[in-house]
Write an enzyme that holds these catalytic residues in place. Sequence first.
Site, PDB file in Angstrom:
ATOM      1  CG  ASP A  20       4.600  -2.070   2.886  1.00  0.00           C
ATOM      2  OD1 ASP A  20       4.383  -2.867   3.817  1.00  0.00           O
ATOM      3  OD2 ASP A  20       3.717  -1.354   2.399  1.00  0.00           O
ATOM      4  CG  ASP A  66      -0.455  -1.805   7.271  1.00  0.00           C
ATOM      5  OD1 ASP A  66       0.450  -0.953   7.414  1.00  0.00           O
ATOM      6  OD2 ASP A  66      -0.512  -2.571   6.303  1.00  0.00           O
TER       7      ASP A  66
END
Length: 885
Positions: A560, A485
Site C-alpha cells: 500500500d 491480500d
Amino acid sequence: MAPVLLLWLAVSLSGTLAVDRGNFKTCDQSAFCKRQRALKPGESPYRALLETMELTNTRLTLQLINDNNKVHLLLELYRLQGNITRVKINELKPLKPRYEVPDVLIREPPTEPLSLLSQDENGVVLSLGAESQRVIVSARPFRLDIMEGRDVLMSLNSRGLLAFEHLRMRKDTFSYKVTSTVASVWDNIKRTAKEEEEKVEDGMWEETFKSHSDGKPNGPSAISLDFSLPGVEHVYGIPEHADTLRLKTTESISALQPGCVPVRAFQHSWKGTSLNLSPSFWDCLSQQYETPQTDVRWISESGIIDVFIMLGPTPKDIFSQYASLTGTQSFPPLSALAYHQCRWNYNDQEDVQTVDAGFDEHDIPYDFIWLDIEHTDGKRYFTWDPHKFATPKEMLQGLVDKKRKMVAIVDPHIKVDSNYKIHNEIRSRGYYIKNKDGGDYEGWCWPGSAGYPDFTRADMRAWWASMFAYDQYEGSMENLYTWNDMNEPSVFNGPEVTMHKDAMHGAWEHRDVHNLYGFYVQMATAEGLIQRSGGVERPFVLTRAFFAGSQRYGAVWTGDNAAEWDHLKISIPMCLSLGLVGISFCGADVGGFFKSPSTELLVRWYQTGAYQPFFRAHAHLDTPRREPWLFGPENTALIREVVRQRYTLLPYWYQQFYHAHQTGQPVMRPLWVEYPQDPATFALDDEFLIGRDLLVHPVTEEGARGVTAYLPGKDEVWFDVHTFQKHNGAQNLYIPVTMSSIPVFQRGGSIIPRKLRVRRSSTCMEHDPYTLYVALNPQRTAEGELYIDDGHTFNYEKKEFIHRSLSFAKNILSSANLAPEAQFSTRSWIERIVILGASKPSKVTLKTAGGQESQLEFEFDASMSVLTLRKPGMNAGVDWTVTLQ
C-alpha cells in the site's frame, strides 16, 4: 573473476511493509533483538571441539561448545552441487525439536564430496572442489572462513557474534524429582537448573508490546550470526525494504532492518557480486580498513541457522545457484504481462461494464479488471454480493467476449459466521490456527471477527485449492483469477497488526512460521487455479506477503503505497531487490494507493509502471476515481501512448519471463548484473535493464526538464528507441524531457521483436505480425530471440512452442530454430524489419527455408542510419535469411 557469494539463512522472519511505523517494533522494542545486539564483538564463547569431527562422503559434522554455559551445538557443513556451501547449526540435544523451514527448497540439495586437506589442534582445512577454494574451520574461538587462494571471500563468526539461545524449562514449571516421564530429558533438566542461576533478563519468558502479551513457555530461542566480507563495499537484497537498492549501514540507526526474503547480494568493488538470505533483523557495518570490508549480522527470534553460500563466480551463476535451491519464477500467462485496471472497489456489474467500455471508447488497451473486497457477500470470500454482483457469470462472459479477464480478491481471514459454508467446513475439519489455550484463534479483519486457516498444513492447503473448482466457487469462470491480500497474516487488533506469536500451528508457534504464511496461501491458491482446469491452464495469483520460493507461485506487488513522488522513485529499487531473489514478477500500484496524485505524477507513474514487470493501476476507496481518461484529453493521450508501448513490447516481456522461468535470471535487473566490472553501475537505482537489451531511465522528479542516464559499457552503443539516436556507452548522458518523454535505450548488438498493431487486449493480438528491431554494434554480432507458444497453458512443457535464434552478422540477418525437438505453429509473420546503425544497401534479398528468393522493398534514412525493410512476409516460425548487398 573471483567468486561471487550468495548467502541464504533459512529462518523465519517478521517483516511487514507498514504505513504507521509506530505499530511495529524496533530492535530496541524486541527483547530478542535487543539482547543479541547488546553482545560485544570479540568475546565469542564458542569453541569447536575438533575431537568430535566426523567426515563422511556427504558432510562434515562437528560439535561447538559455549564455554559460558557448557551447551553443545552441532555444526553441519555440506558441499553442494553447483558451487554452493551449506552451513547448519542447531542444538545438539534440544529440549524439543527446533523449527526448520520446510517446502522452500524444491528438493533436498544434492551433495558433492568434501575432502580433508589438513588438520591440527587449531582447526581443519577442507577442499570445496573448485581450484583453490577451501573452508577453514578454526577452533578457538570458532570461526569459519571461505577462501580462494590467499583471499578470504567470507568469514562466519569473525566478530564473535554467534549466539544460540537454547530451549530451556522455567525453574518453577518442573519438579526436580525424576519420573519415568522426564527421565529421558534429565540431562536437559540438570542443564536448565544451572541456567536458572544465570541472569534472567526482561522479555526472556514474556514480553509486552502496547496492550499485547507474548508468553514464551520455552524461554528465549533467538539465534545470531555475523559475516565479514573483505573487499565488499556495496550490499543489496533483503526485500521488501522501502529504500535504496544499495543497503545502508545501520551503525547509526537505533532499529535494525527487517526483511521478508532473507537474501543479500554483495558487490565486490574489484570483482563480482553476491547474494544472501537473512533472519528477522539484520545489521550492516561498512568498515574502512586498508581493504574495504562489510560486516553483516543476522538475528532471528527462533529456528536454527541454515546458511547457503553461493560462490558464483558471476552474477548469472548466482541466480542459477539460488534457483537450483528455491526454484524459478513461474511462467505467467502472456495476458498477465499486459495492463491491469484495479480499484477498491468497482461498485457493481454496471460499473465494471462502464469502465470496460471506457477503455474501448478511449482506445486504451487493457487485459484485466480487478474486484476488491466489496464484491463479496459481506466480506465472505468465494462469494458475490447478491445485489451488486448478482450475475457474475454474465459479467465474466462479457469480458470473455472481448478477450479480457478479471481478478477477484480472496483473502485468508474467514468471517466467523455459522451460515458461511467456508467457515463451517474449516472449523469442522479443525483447520483453523489455534490460540495458546487450544481454541480457534480469532482476530479482527475486514469481515469483523475472523478465523485464520492453518496453511502450514498440507491437508488444509489441499482443501483450500479444491474450493476454486468451478462447482465450488459459484459464479467463477476460466477467465477469473485471484488476488491474495492481507496474507502476512493481517490482524487489525493483533500485535504489530498481525497474529500473536504464541498462536499455534500444530506443534509450532506462529513466531516460527510467520513469514511462511503468505507463501503457503499463494501456493494453495495457485494450485487451486491449476486443478480447476485439470492441470491445463497456467494460474495467475498476486500476493502481498511472500518468502523465498514465492516466485514459483505468481506475482507480488510492493504493498500500500501513496501518491507521492518518493513512492514512485522507491518502486524501482524495491522491484530490483525482489528480482535479485528470484521474484521477477513485481510491480507497484500505479498512481499510488493512498492519496490522490497530481496529473503530472499520475502520467509519470504510468510511464514508469509500463516498464516494470507487473503493470497495475490501483487506488483506495476514499480517493477520487482515477480511470486514465479522467484527467483531460492531453493526459489521456499521454497515458494511452505509454500503455500502447507496453503492448508493443509484450513479445519481448514474454520472452524475458520464459528465460526467467528456465534459468532464474531476473527480468528487471540492476545495471551491475550485466556490467559487474563497472563501478559506476554499483549504486544506480533510478534506471534499470529489462533483460540485457533494454535500458530504462524513468522520469521520477516533479517538474523535471531533463534526466541524466548512465549508459554502461565502454564497447557498447545504445539507441534511443523513440528517436533512434545513437549514443556511445560508458558515459553519463543528459536527456532533455517533456511530459511525453520516457528515456529508453536498446543495446547495440541486440534484436528485439515487437507487435505494433495494438488492439484492445493482448489476446486479440495473438496472431498479429512482428516487427524486428535490429540494433547494430560494429564490434559484435547482433543477437536476439523469438519465443512463441499458446500464451496460457502448460503445453510448453510438452515442447509445444517456437523458439528462434535471430542474428545479424556480415550483412546477413537470419532466423534459426533453437528447439528442433519442439512442435508448434503460428499464424504470425514478420511484417517489418528496422535496422538501426545501418548503411544503405543496393538491394535486399530474402531467402526462405524452401530456397525461394525475393527482393525486398526498403527505405533508408541517411540522417539517422536507419534501414526499414517493408513486408518481408515470412512466417515467424520458419528458417529464413535476409541479405544486404
